[in-house]
Design a protein around this motif. Sequence first.
Motif, PDB file in Angstrom:
ATOM      1  N   GLN A 183     -37.746 139.696  -8.453  1.00  0.00           N
ATOM      2  CA  GLN A 183     -37.683 140.682  -9.531  1.00  0.00           C
ATOM      3  C   GLN A 183     -37.374 142.076  -8.990  1.00  0.00           C
ATOM      4  OE1 GLN A 183     -40.055 138.477  -9.058  1.00  0.00           O
ATOM      5  NE2 GLN A 183     -40.444 137.323 -10.935  1.00  0.00           N
ATOM      6  N   ARG A 186     -33.826 142.405  -7.872  1.00  0.00           N
ATOM      7  CA  ARG A 186     -32.921 142.578  -9.003  1.00  0.00           C
ATOM      8  C   ARG A 186     -32.957 144.023  -9.494  1.00  0.00           C
ATOM      9  NH1 ARG A 186     -35.104 138.963 -12.075  1.00  0.00           N
ATOM     10  NH2 ARG A 186     -34.198 137.281 -10.838  1.00  0.00           N
ATOM     11  N   VAL A 187     -34.139 144.632  -9.501  1.00  0.00           N
ATOM     12  CA  VAL A 187     -34.249 146.039  -9.904  1.00  0.00           C
ATOM     13  C   VAL A 187     -33.459 146.928  -8.950  1.00  0.00           C
ATOM     14  CG1 VAL A 187     -35.878 147.963 -10.141  1.00  0.00           C
ATOM     15  CG2 VAL A 187     -36.459 145.733 -11.073  1.00  0.00           C
ATOM     16  N   ALA A 198     -30.953 148.717 -17.780  1.00  0.00           N
ATOM     17  CA  ALA A 198     -31.197 147.327 -17.383  1.00  0.00           C
ATOM     18  C   ALA A 198     -32.237 147.245 -16.272  1.00  0.00           C
ATOM     19  CB  ALA A 198     -29.884 146.684 -16.932  1.00  0.00           C
ATOM     20  N   ASP A 201     -35.647 147.528 -17.916  1.00  0.00           N
ATOM     21  CA  ASP A 201     -36.035 146.276 -18.583  1.00  0.00           C
ATOM     22  C   ASP A 201     -36.482 145.231 -17.564  1.00  0.00           C
ATOM     23  OD1 ASP A 201     -35.303 147.543 -20.912  1.00  0.00           O
ATOM     24  OD2 ASP A 201     -33.294 146.638 -20.969  1.00  0.00           O
ATOM     25  N   THR A 202     -35.759 145.132 -16.450  1.00  0.00           N
ATOM     26  CA  THR A 202     -36.151 144.179 -15.410  1.00  0.00           C
ATOM     27  C   THR A 202     -37.465 144.569 -14.759  1.00  0.00           C
ATOM     28  OG1 THR A 202     -33.795 143.831 -14.984  1.00  0.00           O
ATOM     29  CG2 THR A 202     -35.336 142.994 -13.344  1.00  0.00           C
ATOM     30  N   SER A 203     -37.686 145.855 -14.581  1.00  0.00           N
ATOM     31  CA  SER A 203     -38.939 146.320 -13.990  1.00  0.00           C
ATOM     32  C   SER A 203     -40.123 145.996 -14.881  1.00  0.00           C
ATOM     33  CB  SER A 203     -38.853 147.826 -13.731  1.00  0.00           C
ATOM     34  OG  SER A 203     -40.043 148.309 -13.162  1.00  0.00           O
ATOM     35  N   LEU A 205     -40.238 143.456 -16.930  1.00  0.00           N
ATOM     36  CA  LEU A 205     -40.451 142.021 -16.785  1.00  0.00           C
ATOM     37  C   LEU A 205     -41.242 141.704 -15.518  1.00  0.00           C
ATOM     38  CD1 LEU A 205     -36.947 140.634 -17.837  1.00  0.00           C
ATOM     39  CD2 LEU A 205     -39.072 140.596 -19.163  1.00  0.00           C
ATOM     40  N   PHE A 206     -40.978 142.474 -14.460  1.00  0.00           N
ATOM     41  CA  PHE A 206     -41.748 142.305 -13.226  1.00  0.00           C
ATOM     42  C   PHE A 206     -43.221 142.618 -13.457  1.00  0.00           C
ATOM     43  CE2 PHE A 206     -43.572 144.587  -9.590  1.00  0.00           C
ATOM     44  CZ  PHE A 206     -43.557 143.579  -8.632  1.00  0.00           C
TER      45      PHE A 206
END
Length: 795
Positions: A183, A186-187, A198, A201-203, A205-206
């Motif tokens: 994760q 990806r960030v 984006a 949003d990924t952070s 989710l982490f």
Amino acid sequence: RRPAPLAQTFLRKHAEYVTSLRALRFKDFLAPLRELSGDSAKFAMPLWVNLFPCAWRSLPPNIRGGLSRNLIQLLTMSSNSKQYVRYPNIIQALLHGILQCTDVPIYVPPEILKFLGKSFKAWNIVIPMLERRFLRLQASSVRQADRGETLEQLCACLTEQYRLLTEDDLMMGTWRAHGLTPQMQRVYSLEQCSQWQAAQDTSRLFLEAYTKGWVADTPGDGTSICGSELALWEEHETQIARKLGQWDEVLKKYAKNVGYTQLLLECHWKKPDWAAMKEVFQRHPLAQTQHLRIYHISLDIMEDRLPDADSNFQQACQLALQRWCALPAFKSSTHLTLLSNFQQLLELSESATMISKLPNVQTPDIKLWFLRWRERIPNQWDDIGNWNDILTWRHHIFRRLHSQLSTTPKEKQLMATYALNEAVWTLNKFSQIARKNHLHQLAYNNLQEAGRVLDQMPTRETPENFSRNVEKLKWYYQQGWYHSKWWDLGLQECAKLLQTKEKADKFQWSQKVDILRLKGQLMAASGKLEEANESYQKAVQTYVDHLHQPQSQQPQSAVQQAVNKTFFHWGRLLDNLFQRSAFQDLSTGESAVSCYLACLSSRIPAISYVSPHKIIARLLFLLAYDEREPSEFRKLLEKGIPDMLAWIWIPWIQTLFAGLHRREGPLFRTILLRVVQQFPQAVYCYLRTQSIELRDATKATPRTSGGTWSGLSRQNSGSSAAFMGNTRVPSPQPGATPTTGPAPTAPASPAGTPTPTEVADIIGAASTTLPRPLDTEIADDVPRASTPQPTTSET
């Protein structure tokens, strides 16, 4: 033969000197070395760096341990603070000597190295030391060294050095090598591509995965999370929120919850709350850094404490200069950030001067200030944080000027309107930069704020209101690629702007063209191709109507630039339709070529909107799809060549030469002749290359007896003849019998190269413009036409 007495004396003295050198010891050199090192720091530092490793290797192991502890105490003494602004300094010399001890390394804790590197300008020494230890520990099977040094500690210290130097790629690469969760990787990848929304949003989710226990809280490699990664996530979450401008909804709440005082001050400064900022300064004594001094200066200006603002300005300049001197000698990204801070300090000083002179200021003076600020903006490629800091303060000071000038006599209240107008311009500019950086929410918030500022003006019919509307339509167009509803909202906004004839007549000619062009772009994006075509036609017709209105007060260049953009986007629309027809609808292709040619026309000098090289590349591509004879595409291009600027073809000279043997050869020859006449130096290298190739091909091809190149013979007149060797076929004498024989044949040109005739044409045109040494050199390389020998009867 014996040497002369003088030579014997010299040799005897030299032998005595060499004999005396055998008695010297190292202690005999110490006194002069001490004297020299005391006189020059530049001599003392390399002397220490070279001698210290040798002395360290000669010490026994039991003594090295005690000296190592004493050396670390020497590095951490408080008296070293006097060396902050001295270069070279003691810390640099000590660390450089330690770095050279590779055979018997000296251990220094990574936290101490991190502090010394950023405080004493020892970046080039500390970073290699940390990298060496990091790679050695990473290659080993254990993740902890003998002295308790972990890979996590080394990674944190090394990435801190990279972060201070704004080397984001190296910092992220080091963390990836350490082993992050998928994760966080990806960030990092999204941040490197500037995809901030984006990344946020990924952070999140982490964070959700961590709170639900999907990511373990135990040491591991790639599938679990450690304490440093959590701290890293927290740091990057705040950085992403800064880029997105989420000061109230995210950063202020976070700063209050964790007690992050400096971040809380920054939130109060961005969203001006001067009373809360003053309260924070009174409650929390903070270390005086450059950024805190900037907040102090801003608060002093807003509260009319100009002497205090000047004092804080002097201290902030000293701190900024110290930071600048502590940076590496080579230029890096952190230099750009600090230069932006210098600009911010300069504008704070100008703001204080503006406030102090406000009672006596005149309208031309304040206009000059505003114009100077408009011209002094960051570069388009600068970080969005630099734009945010500078334009945010400008917006604050413009609002302050408006509130102060509104209470002045009526003759000065016009300056208050000017201040609001500049505030709207600042917000529009910031919205444009945010949109280009794909920060859509930040751009929209600035457009909304610009609308609220416009409501305070006596009238909304200003150029900045139109700029805001255009920027809003562009925002709708860009957002429509994420959801098509924004395209419909943009079309509704266009309909409101051109709802009635009275509203349309309020716009200038260039503004009408821009609105119709944007309407066409929105319709084309939403699939309404016929309506988009009609909108572009209306835009061009508006330009034609303007040409029949000589009494128009608008500059001609503004309307020409607007119609230039229209032709470009109209050409793209027609080009896409031509591609959808599998390049069969040639009438649509002709229209696309016409639009591109109108965009390149010299009568519309607005080529800066789009690179002409892209348009020319597309034109050359489209020419290959028209196989008709005669080709309508080539006809259009031949008609448009006189209106084009010759210099735009210079990057394509080699392509034009290579295409002389194709069916587009006559067209390319016309273009090359025009370029040769205006820019002969640009064609010289290509002409020489082609002439050498033809000469080599001629040598490899056997000639017939008395043969000449028929192609060159026909061109052997005028300037071409002079260039080809000034040879001329003699006229037959009266009564002479003409020579009979086989007709000479020309050797075949290499595949893909122009024929001798084509090169001779271009050389003939260049002969009148190239300097004499250059055209003579080319003429020597071109194969000359052979002169027929007279026959016996002619003799």
